[in-house]
Write a protein that holds these residues in place. Structure first.
Motif, PDB file in Angstrom:
ATOM      1  N   PHE A 151      41.862  46.775  40.936  1.00 19.06           N
ATOM      2  CA  PHE A 151      41.523  46.035  42.216  1.00 19.06           C
ATOM      3  C   PHE A 151      40.244  46.934  42.767  1.00 19.06           C
ATOM      4  O   PHE A 151      39.384  46.529  43.498  1.00 19.06           O
ATOM      5  CB  PHE A 151      42.685  45.907  42.997  1.00 19.06           C
TER       6      PHE A 151
ATOM      7  N   TYR B 126      43.259  40.313  46.670  1.00 18.60           N
ATOM      8  CA  TYR B 126      42.769  40.754  45.409  1.00 18.60           C
ATOM      9  C   TYR B 126      41.370  40.794  45.001  1.00 18.60           C
ATOM     10  O   TYR B 126      40.661  39.967  45.818  1.00 18.60           O
ATOM     11  CB  TYR B 126      43.635  40.184  44.189  1.00 18.60           C
ATOM     12  N   GLU B 127      40.861  41.093  43.943  1.00 20.00           N
ATOM     13  CA  GLU B 127      39.227  41.347  43.589  1.00 20.00           C
ATOM     14  C   GLU B 127      38.647  39.974  43.333  1.00 20.00           C
ATOM     15  O   GLU B 127      37.506  39.993  43.161  1.00 20.00           O
ATOM     16  CB  GLU B 127      39.025  42.446  42.631  1.00 20.00           C
TER      17      GLU B 127
ATOM     18  N   THR C 132      43.285  46.373  52.303  1.00 21.14           N
ATOM     19  CA  THR C 132      44.628  46.496  52.128  1.00 21.14           C
ATOM     20  C   THR C 132      45.486  47.305  53.091  1.00 21.14           C
ATOM     21  O   THR C 132      46.666  47.295  53.147  1.00 21.14           O
ATOM     22  CB  THR C 132      44.922  47.276  50.791  1.00 21.14           C
TER      23      THR C 132
ATOM     24  N   MET D 187      50.023  44.864  43.218  1.00 23.13           N
ATOM     25  CA  MET D 187      48.926  45.508  42.465  1.00 23.13           C
ATOM     26  C   MET D 187      48.291  44.308  41.519  1.00 23.13           C
ATOM     27  O   MET D 187      48.949  43.951  40.773  1.00 23.13           O
ATOM     28  CB  MET D 187      48.990  46.943  41.798  1.00 23.13           C
TER      29      MET D 187
HETATM   30  C1  ACM Z   1      45.794  44.541  44.697  1.00 22.44           C
HETATM   31  O1  ACM Z   1      45.643  45.310  43.997  1.00 22.44           O
HETATM   32  N1  ACM Z   1      45.268  43.189  44.313  1.00 22.44           N
HETATM   33  C2  ACM Z   1      45.886  45.181  46.089  1.00 22.44           C
END
Ligand code: ACM
Length: 383
Positions: free
Chosen positions: A150, A106-107, A232, A82
């Motif tokens: 995210f 990720y974002e 995801t 995460m």
């Molecule tokens: C995520 O939280 N980067 C999946």
């Protein structure tokens, strides 16, 4: 020359809401370490993983990262799923000037000179997914996510990307706790039935993803008309929710188990020999696997894993990964990867419906965000 073992830190969650994907990332890491040791280690030195269970809890990640650095004396940590866990570890590796390899999509919108990012950035999955979904289903999107960074950021990006299409509309945006159950989703699906979006963008992660897709099935919705699209939901989450529940929904990722290249098939065979048939390779498993080889190659050149000596050998380095030949960008520390779109099939695998023929340069700040950029942005790449 020393023959002392090389200790590396490994931080993935064996318990808690993201433990299914965390276990697969640990297995990918251990497979690579096993391969390196079987080939004689790095400069004759055995690699020894020091692994802790981070319990899907950012504060535990931070505490264990500091323990790895101060007590176990590692210079490099492989870990985090995460984004909240990466945000917790970032100040620790910066404070002690150590290196984190982060193997998760990720974002974007982050840079640390102490992190190497080996999962997809938004220009390597979101722009392709936005193009594909809006072209095939329409541009009215309903966003549902877990309650942390995210999903907020990825939903913002997806909401902005679909705006490039005629008739676009963000018809809903909802967040649920990380431990959400099917009952938590029932009112959301009531709203979705009322609003009738063209597709649902899910940024729900961990165990609650299975509950989300099950609630979709219980609501009697039809993936042919209003599918879920995700960044995801991988083979690991499909294993949790069941093949029938996942079938017909879409995921954008640089890696799917179903890639038919010799490099991937051979890697899967070695993995099955080590972990058996129940283990579930997926996009985060693959990044966890190849990033250890990036590290080992760089260590062999640097002779050391102190960040000042190893980093120059990581930046710009290339590797034949299961997804294709990848490269670490020297400027932004993210990785050139191959966007793909898969639709889940009845076997719990993804049928790949679109894939890049060349690696796409990482653009984590989305400087270029034209829909469906399947080529390169910024520098031309010939991998
Ligand atoms: C995520 O939280 N980067 C999946």
């Amino acid at each position: 020359m020393t023959t002392d073992p090389i200790r590396v830190g490994v931080l993935f969650s064996m318990t808690g809401v993201t433990s299914t994907i965390g276990r697969s990332q640990l297995q990918g890491t251990l497979l690579a370490i096993d391969e390196i040791n079987a080939a004689g280690g790095i400069l004759g030195r055995e690699v020894i993983p020091v692994a802790y269970d981070t319990q899907s809890t950012p504060a535990v990640y931070a505490e264990l990262a500091e323990r790895l650095i101060l007590q176990d004396r590692v210079n490099v940590i492989f870990g985090c799923y995460m984004s909240s866990s990466r945000k917790a570890v970032l100040p620790i590796v910066e404070k002690w000037n150590k290196l984190l390899f982060y193997p998760t999509i990720y974002e974007g919108f982050e840079f640390s000179s102490n992190i190497i990012y080996t999962g997809a950035a938004p220009n390597q999955n979101s722009v392709q997914l936005a193009e594909f979904m809006t072209a095939n289903f329409g541009a009215r999107v309903y966003l549902v996510g877990s309650d942390y960074i995210f999903p907020y950021e990825s939903n913002r990006i997806m909401g902005e990307l679909v705006l490039q299409r005629q008739g676009s509309d963000k018809v809903g945006e909802r967040y649920v706790p990380l431990n959400a159950t099917e009952a938590d989703y029932a009112p959301i699906f009531d709203d979705i039935r009322d609003k009738q979006p063209d597709f649902i963008f899910s940024t729900v992660v961990g165990d609650s993803a299975a509950a989300f897709y099950r609630a979709y099935a219980d609501a009697g919705l039809n993936p042919r008309q209003m599918p879920i699209a995700s960044l995801t939901t991988s083979e690991a989450e499909i294993g949790q929710m069941g093949n029938d529940v996942a079938a017909g929904h879409f995921t954008a990722a640089p890696y799917f188990q179903s890639i038919q290249s010799p490099a991937n098939l051979q890697c899967l065979e070695r993995f099955r020999r080590m972990f058996g048939n129940d283990a579930v390779p997926n996009m985060c498993w693959e990044a966890a696997y190849f990033q250890v080889h990036l590290f080992a190659n760089a260590f062999a050149k640097a002779g050391d894993d102190e960040i000042v000596r190893i980093l120059p050998h990581i930046l710009g380095s290339e590797l034949d990964a299961p997804q294709g030949r990848i490269r670490v960008d020297a400027n932004n520390h993210h990785t050139c990867l191959y966007p793909r779109i898969g639709v889940a099939n009845s076997r719990g695998q993804f049928t790949i419906v679109r894939e890049a023929t060349r690696a796409v340069h990482p653009d984590p700040y989305l400087v270029t965000h034209s829909l469906g950029d399947w080529t390169t942005t910024l520098n031309a790449l010939e991998l």
